[in-house]
Design an enzyme around this catalytic site. Structure first.
Site, short mmCIF file in Angstrom:
data_model
loop_
_atom_site.label_atom_id
_atom_site.label_comp_id
_atom_site.label_asym_id
_atom_site.label_seq_id
_atom_site.Cartn_x
_atom_site.Cartn_y
_atom_site.Cartn_z
N GLU A 30 -2.49 89.19 -56.02
CA GLU A 30 -3.06 90.51 -56.33
C GLU A 30 -4.16 90.45 -57.40
O GLU A 30 -4.18 91.21 -58.36
CB GLU A 30 -1.92 91.46 -56.77
N GLU A 54 5.87 89.57 -47.54
CA GLU A 54 6.81 90.46 -48.25
C GLU A 54 7.18 91.68 -47.40
O GLU A 54 7.31 92.79 -47.89
CB GLU A 54 6.21 90.88 -49.60
O1 G3I Z 1 16.58 90.43 -64.86
C1 G3I Z 1 16.30 91.53 -65.75
C2 G3I Z 1 17.60 92.08 -66.31
O2 G3I Z 1 18.23 91.08 -67.12
C3 G3I Z 1 17.30 93.33 -67.16
O3 G3I Z 1 18.52 93.88 -67.62
C4 G3I Z 1 16.56 94.34 -66.28
C5 G3I Z 1 16.20 95.59 -67.03
O4 G3I Z 1 15.08 95.35 -67.82
O5 G3I Z 1 15.32 93.75 -65.80
C6 G3I Z 1 15.58 92.62 -64.97
O6 G3I Z 1 14.35 92.08 -64.54
C7 G3I Z 1 13.72 92.88 -63.54
C8 G3I Z 1 13.52 91.99 -62.29
O7 G3I Z 1 12.79 92.70 -61.27
C9 G3I Z 1 14.83 91.52 -61.71
O8 G3I Z 1 15.54 92.66 -61.24
C10 G3I Z 1 12.36 93.30 -64.05
O9 G3I Z 1 12.57 94.23 -65.11
C11 G3I Z 1 11.59 93.98 -62.94
O10 G3I Z 1 10.26 94.26 -63.37
C12 G3I Z 1 11.48 93.05 -61.73
O11 G3I Z 1 10.81 93.75 -60.69
C13 G3I Z 1 10.28 92.90 -59.67
C14 G3I Z 1 8.77 93.19 -59.56
O12 G3I Z 1 8.20 92.43 -58.48
C15 G3I Z 1 8.03 92.78 -60.83
O13 G3I Z 1 8.15 91.39 -61.02
C16 G3I Z 1 10.98 93.26 -58.35
O14 G3I Z 1 12.34 92.86 -58.40
C17 G3I Z 1 10.28 92.53 -57.20
O15 G3I Z 1 10.81 92.97 -55.95
C18 G3I Z 1 8.78 92.83 -57.21
O16 G3I Z 1 8.19 92.05 -56.20
C19 G3I Z 1 6.75 92.16 -56.09
C20 G3I Z 1 6.20 90.80 -55.74
O17 G3I Z 1 6.60 89.85 -56.70
C21 G3I Z 1 4.68 90.86 -55.60
N1 G3I Z 1 4.31 91.87 -54.59
C22 G3I Z 1 4.87 93.21 -54.86
C23 G3I Z 1 6.39 93.13 -54.94
C24 G3I Z 1 7.01 94.50 -55.09
O18 G3I Z 1 6.62 95.09 -56.29
#
Ligand code: G3I
Length: 367
Positions: A177, A284
């Site tokens: 991205e 994805e």
């Molecule tokens: O693991 C921590 C946990 O310990 C904590 O308690 C919790 C609350 O803060 O956060 C958890 O981490 C989260 C993680 O997902 C695991 O659940 C992050 O905050 C959260 O930002 C993260 O979101 C991910 C997002 O990308 C940002 O990285 C989503 O799961 C994931 O599905 C999403 O995937 C992205 C691709 O990588 C790129 N393309 C878009 C796609 C969808 O947004």
């Protein structure tokens, strides 16, 4: 060849080796051809009747993004994953902020568990993702580093992470991205500190760390024929023309039943990217539904999944993989990211098939 000419040749070769070994004194474009798509070793076919097995009959890869915690804690999750899919991709645990939380600290535990799981089950691994503005760690963003320091940080991150899994990860989302919704280079710490060539560098250093990995540019809303997909096409065309070792483009495909690329546009986009010598992965795929889902919306969802895989299979030389952003609605990130939506994946929260699963199976079975 006389002695003087031989001496000159030796100097040129040594200079070339010295320059290509330079790592942080600025951008050294790779000489020679860009990395052509490296044919991957096919994964184990799996059990007849499964998506994995049916895909293998087409030489096609079908995969899912993996929730690291679910993999460790939910036996049914792990069993379903290894039974139905030939490719895994970490949903989060290889992202920069997760795997490299401070300059001197790397956290490989969860990533190692996933790569080991894949090895134990004859699966391939897509690495996701070396660079993504949303997962640039605070220590990088707030470090006030200069150009040379940022290049060193970027090089060391890529060399360390890609190098650790050399030969075990067949494809990497190197840059994710990098273009905004208008098709312009998205503001981030690397663009500000290094310049646009940070993208070239990332691919070059990933290639140096694992010359056999297939290196992808990955993005969303660029699946069909649009201003965004034109911008992606022009970006990767430029990389290819500069001899940057990009091997493929990832089309994320986060869609709804009313907002998704037409099969014709997806086909046209795949074909023009293939015209650059690039492989395409759907990286994805998820088709989110307004909640609560019902029989009609689930059937409409199944049709979108079928249209995507039919288009890919018709272009299977270029479109080599279909990866979904999860396997079961039980662990989908959609409800958190898109409030009011859910039921985006092909298995329900009990891991039972939804119409979308059956649609994929029918398509892979030639029905
Ligand atoms: O693991 C921590 C946990 O310990 C904590 O308690 C919790 C609350 O803060 O956060 C958890 O981490 C989260 C993680 O997902 C695991 O659940 C992050 O905050 C959260 O930002 C993260 O979101 C991910 C997002 O990308 C940002 O990285 C989503 O799961 C994931 O599905 C999403 O995937 C992205 C691709 O990588 C790129 N393309 C878009 C796609 C969808 O947004």
């Amino acid at each position: 060849m006389n002695t003087s000419a031989r001496r000159t040749l030796v100097v040129v070769i040594l200079l070339g080796m010295l320059l290509s070994g330079c790592q942080s004194t600025g951008f050294i474009p790779l000489t020679g051809d860009p990395a052509l798509p490296t044919p991957h070793t096919p994964p184990q076919a799996g059990t007849p009747g499964t998506l994995r097995y049916l895909a293998s009959q087409h030489g096609f890869l079908i995969g899912a993004a993996v929730d690291a915690k679910a993999l460790q804690s939910d036996p049914k999750y792990a069993q379903t994953l290894s039974r139905e899919f030939s490719v895994v991709v970490p949903e989060n645990v290889m992202k920069f902020a997760e795997i490299h939380p401070s300059r001197q600290t790397y956290n490989f535990t969860a990533a190692d568990q996933l790569v080991n799981f894949a090895s134990a089950n004859g699966m391939l691994v897509r690495g996701h993702t070396l660079l993504w503005y949303r997962e640039d760690p605070a220590w990088v963003k707030s470090g006030n580093y200069n150009k040379t320091q940022l290049e060193q940080i970027l090089h060391d991150h890529i060399a360390t992470v890609v190098g650790r899994y050399k030969g075990r990860i067949f494809a990497w989302d190197v840059v994710n991205e990098a273009l905004d919704d208008n098709g312009n280079l998205r503001d981030n710490v690397w663009l500000r500190g290094i310049g646009p060539q940070y993208i070239d560098m990332a691919f070059t250093w990933a290639h140096q760390a694992d010359p056999n990995a297939l290196l992808f540019y990955n993005d969303y809303n660029g699946e069909g024929m649009s201003a965004k997909s034109n911008a992606i096409y022009n970006l990767v065309k430029g990389l290819r023309e500069r001899g940057v070792p990009i091997g493929g483009v990832g089309l994320q495909m986060h869609v709804t039943v009313t907002n998704h690329p037409s099969a014709d546009d997806l086909k046209a986009n795949i074909e023009r990217l293939a015209g650059l010598g690039l492989v395409v992965h759907i990286t994805e795929l998820e088709v989110r539904l307004p909640q609560p889902a019902n029989a009609i919306s689930l059937e409409a969802q199944a049709q979108v999944y079928k249209d995507v895989i039919d288009t890919c299979l018709a272009e299977v030389k270029a479109c080599q993989a279909l990866v979904m952003w999860g396997l079961s609605d039980k662990y989908s990130s959609v409800p958190r990211i898109y409030p009011g939506f859910g039921s985006a994946l092909i298995l329900d929260p009990s891991f039972d098939p939804k119409p979308a699963y059956n649609a994929l199976k029918d398509a892979l079975s030639g029905k």
